[in-house]
Design a protein around this motif. Structure first.
Motif, PDB file in Angstrom:
ATOM      1  N   UNK A 267       0.823  -1.210   0.000  1.00 19.83           N
ATOM      2  CA  UNK A 267       0.000   0.000   0.000  1.00 19.83           C
ATOM      3  C   UNK A 267       0.857   1.261   0.000  1.00 19.83           C
ATOM      4  N   UNK A 268       0.240   2.354  -0.382  1.00 21.17           N
ATOM      5  CA  UNK A 268       0.888   3.671  -0.322  1.00 21.17           C
ATOM      6  C   UNK A 268       0.134   4.615   0.599  1.00 21.17           C
ATOM      7  N   UNK A 269      -0.916   4.120   1.228  1.00 21.08           N
ATOM      8  CA  UNK A 269      -1.754   4.932   2.107  1.00 21.08           C
ATOM      9  C   UNK A 269      -1.093   5.099   3.472  1.00 21.08           C
ATOM     10  N   UNK A 270      -1.592   6.024   4.313  1.00 20.84           N
ATOM     11  CA  UNK A 270      -0.957   6.296   5.605  1.00 20.84           C
ATOM     12  C   UNK A 270      -0.970   5.096   6.553  1.00 20.84           C
ATOM     13  N   UNK A 271      -0.031   5.121   7.482  1.00 20.46           N
ATOM     14  CA  UNK A 271       0.120   4.084   8.498  1.00 20.46           C
ATOM     15  C   UNK A 271       0.121   4.758   9.865  1.00 20.46           C
ATOM     16  N   UNK A 272      -0.676   4.222  10.800  1.00 15.28           N
ATOM     17  CA  UNK A 272      -0.682   4.715  12.173  1.00 15.28           C
ATOM     18  C   UNK A 272      -0.281   3.556  13.081  1.00 15.28           C
ATOM     19  N   UNK A 273       0.854   3.697  13.762  1.00 17.83           N
ATOM     20  CA  UNK A 273       1.404   2.656  14.618  1.00 17.83           C
ATOM     21  C   UNK A 273       1.137   3.040  16.065  1.00 17.83           C
ATOM     22  N   UNK A 274       0.352   2.221  16.762  1.00 18.87           N
ATOM     23  CA  UNK A 274      -0.103   2.557  18.109  1.00 18.87           C
ATOM     24  C   UNK A 274       0.390   1.484  19.072  1.00 18.87           C
ATOM     25  N   UNK A 289      11.466  -0.462   8.705  1.00 18.34           N
ATOM     26  CA  UNK A 289      11.356  -0.974   7.337  1.00 18.34           C
ATOM     27  C   UNK A 289      10.926   0.125   6.377  1.00 18.34           C
ATOM     28  N   UNK A 290       9.949   0.917   6.776  1.00 13.41           N
ATOM     29  CA  UNK A 290       9.480   1.997   5.918  1.00 13.41           C
ATOM     30  C   UNK A 290      10.597   2.999   5.659  1.00 13.41           C
ATOM     31  N   UNK A 291      11.355   3.333   6.707  1.00  8.02           N
ATOM     32  CA  UNK A 291      12.458   4.278   6.561  1.00  8.02           C
ATOM     33  C   UNK A 291      13.553   3.693   5.659  1.00  8.02           C
ATOM     34  N   UNK A 292      13.894   2.419   5.881  1.00 11.40           N
ATOM     35  CA  UNK A 292      14.949   1.778   5.089  1.00 11.40           C
ATOM     36  C   UNK A 292      14.580   1.709   3.617  1.00 11.40           C
ATOM     37  N   UNK A 293      13.291   1.545   3.330  1.00 11.74           N
ATOM     38  CA  UNK A 293      12.832   1.451   1.954  1.00 11.74           C
ATOM     39  C   UNK A 293      12.687   2.815   1.291  1.00 11.74           C
ATOM     40  N   UNK A 294      12.860   3.876   2.069  1.00 13.78           N
ATOM     41  CA  UNK A 294      12.682   5.214   1.516  1.00 13.78           C
ATOM     42  C   UNK A 294      11.236   5.539   1.228  1.00 13.78           C
ATOM     43  N   UNK A 295      10.325   4.913   1.960  1.00 11.92           N
ATOM     44  CA  UNK A 295       8.906   5.118   1.724  1.00 11.92           C
ATOM     45  C   UNK A 295       8.505   6.564   2.015  1.00 11.92           C
ATOM     46  N   UNK A 296       7.595   7.080   1.200  1.00  7.69           N
ATOM     47  CA  UNK A 296       7.045   8.421   1.435  1.00  7.69           C
ATOM     48  C   UNK A 296       5.659   8.355   2.061  1.00  7.69           C
ATOM     49  N   UNK A 297       5.246   7.158   2.470  1.00  6.44           N
ATOM     50  CA  UNK A 297       3.938   7.036   3.122  1.00  6.44           C
ATOM     51  C   UNK A 297       3.903   7.883   4.394  1.00  6.44           C
ATOM     52  N   UNK A 321      12.061  10.969  13.370  1.00  2.00           N
ATOM     53  CA  UNK A 321      11.055  12.005  13.110  1.00  2.00           C
ATOM     54  C   UNK A 321      11.729  13.269  12.580  1.00  2.00           C
ATOM     55  N   UNK A 322      12.886  13.617  13.153  1.00  2.66           N
ATOM     56  CA  UNK A 322      13.597  14.826  12.726  1.00  2.66           C
ATOM     57  C   UNK A 322      14.097  14.719  11.290  1.00  2.66           C
ATOM     58  N   UNK A 323      14.456  13.516  10.856  1.00  4.06           N
ATOM     59  CA  UNK A 323      15.051  13.326   9.536  1.00  4.06           C
ATOM     60  C   UNK A 323      14.038  13.051   8.429  1.00  4.06           C
ATOM     61  N   UNK A 324      12.818  12.659   8.803  1.00  2.00           N
ATOM     62  CA  UNK A 324      11.835  12.244   7.793  1.00  2.00           C
ATOM     63  C   UNK A 324      10.539  13.041   7.988  1.00  2.00           C
ATOM     64  N   UNK A 325      10.266  13.915   7.054  1.00  2.00           N
ATOM     65  CA  UNK A 325       9.122  14.815   7.185  1.00  2.00           C
ATOM     66  C   UNK A 325       7.784  14.090   7.112  1.00  2.00           C
ATOM     67  N   UNK A 326       7.786  12.856   6.590  1.00  2.00           N
ATOM     68  CA  UNK A 326       6.539  12.103   6.484  1.00  2.00           C
ATOM     69  C   UNK A 326       6.209  11.319   7.756  1.00  2.00           C
TER      70      UNK A 326
END
Length: 404
Positions: A267-274, A289-297, A321-326
């Motif tokens: 998917x490319x839709x948003x993810x909320x991790x709780x 994993x999302x960060x390593x893959x360079x995901x923009x989700x 969080x500081x390094x990834x605006x998404x």
């Protein structure tokens, strides 16, 4: 292969389902005592702390009741079969174990209920159990076929890192020098160690807490003390052994990654991790994993714990969080200390309140992944549904006994 249940057998099983609602825990406690007396080697497969507390017996009773109540519509069990099968496969439960369980469970029904169960009803339950065993063996067979390896495999603890006052990470590398296997973010492994005071091996399941990259498998283990108000229940035996007795260079036995609580990477839709407490571990795997893959989700990382002393991975999370605006975070501390810094270590005091973070966390088409204590997940799930989130977009992970 078992024969299909007859209409009379289905009716008998369904009619006696309420018996398990009333007497199920008594039957299942008797079952475990009986089975371990007859086959003591099977104690190696079961969490003896859950046996001592009675939680495993209660969970089995609920599962049997759900199966009996839906014997004419097994699709109503939803994802339960797949979840249980993944737990079984991770524990190396094999087809030869099912007849042993069936024999002792049905004998326990007779020994507890006596003349309240006639022979035709007992025969219906035999047929129902055979059907269930066949279903589970089939699902588990497919999991074994797709597994990275079979049974337990030796791994070396290549690094041991204290993450908080309660949580320590163990970096596991294959003892044979091979690369670590791939897995889906959110999956878990079973780690087995011999517990001398019990005289048996004890398995425990731990979420993998890093991205799959072939270098290692990381688990991050909370040291569990004795439950408050339950002096008869000992502290977590395996977590204590890992924290105190397993150092870098030690060998541990590990099963292949399993689990269906996985980040949907298509998917490319948003993810909320709780997450709550040590429930942060599968969320770390997903976010890493999302960060390593360079995901923009778009990702919202929502975490709750008592304070900074027990908040694992807080520096890594702040840096990410500081390094990834998404990626955004919302960290809630329930018992803030003088050392905790608002806006740096945590963002809110008290428990998670989605009304406070609606702009960050209530996102269109988002998938919500929840992990933490069962009451925590039940509360968060209900809160999200109450705010209009589709229940189909809420995914939960449960360890130990219970379900959400």
């Amino acid at each position: 292969m078992s024969s299909p249940l007859t209409a009379d057998q289905i009716a008998r099983v369904k009619a006696t389902a309420p018996v398990f609602a009333e007497h199920g825990a008594t039957i299942t406690k008797h079952f475990y005592r009986r089975m371990f007396a007859n086959r003591p080697e099977l104690r190696n497969l079961f969490n003896q702390t859950h046996q001592a507390s009675g939680s495993q017996a209660e969970t089995l009773a609920h599962a049997v009741y759900a199966y009996a109540a839906n014997i004419d519509n097994l699709a109503a069990l939803g994802t339960a079969v797949g979840r249980i099968a993944n737990k079984h496969a991770s524990l190396n439960i094999r087809p030869e174990h099912y007849p042993i369980v069936g024999e002792n469970l049905l004998a326990s029904v007779v020994e507890v209920l006596g003349e309240a169960v006639d022979e035709p009803t007992l025969e219906a339950w035999r047929a129902a159990y055979a059907q269930l065993a066949q279903i589970m063996i089939g699902v588990e067979s497919k999991l074994y076929q797709g597994a990275a390896w079979s049974g337990y495999r030796p791994f070396i603890v290549s690094r041991k890192v204290v993450e908080s006052d309660e949580i320590t990470s163990f970096y596991l590398t294959p003892a044979d020098g091979a690369e670590a296997c791939g897995f889906e973010p959110g999956q878990f492994v079973t780690v087995k160690r011999y517990v001398g005071e019990l005289g048996v091996d004890q398995p425990r399941q731990y979420s993998l807490s890093d991205a799959p990259h072939g270098k290692w498998l990381r688990i991050s283990v909370k040291r569990h003390g004795a439950p408050q108000g339950k002096e008869d229940v000992p502290p977590g035996r395996l977590s204590t052994l890992l924290h105190e007795g397993v150092e870098e260079g030690s060998i541990v036995e590990v099963t292949a990654p399993m689990g269906d609580f996985c980040l949907d990477r298509t998917k490319t839709t948003p993810v909320v991790l709780v997450s709550g407490g040590v429930g942060i571990t599968p969320m770390m795997s997903m976010l890493s994993s999302l960060v390593a893959e360079g995901s923009t989700r778009r990702v919202a990382f929502v975490h709750a714990c008592r304070n900074g002393r027990v908040h694992a991975f807080k520096t890594w999370l702040a840096d990410t969080v500081a390094k990834h605006s998404n990626v955004a975070r919302a960290v809630f501390y329930e018992d803030v200390t003088d050392a905790d810094r608002a806006g740096i270590d945590y963002d809110f005091t008290g428990r998670i309140d989605f009304a406070l973070i609606a702009e960050q966390a209530l996102l269109p088409d988002a998938d919500y992944y929840l992990c933490g204590p069962i009451p925590f997940m039940q509360f968060q799930r209900d809160a999200l549904i109450g705010l209009g989130v589709d229940a189909a977009r809420i995914h939960t992970e449960v360890f130990g006994s219970g379900a959400v």
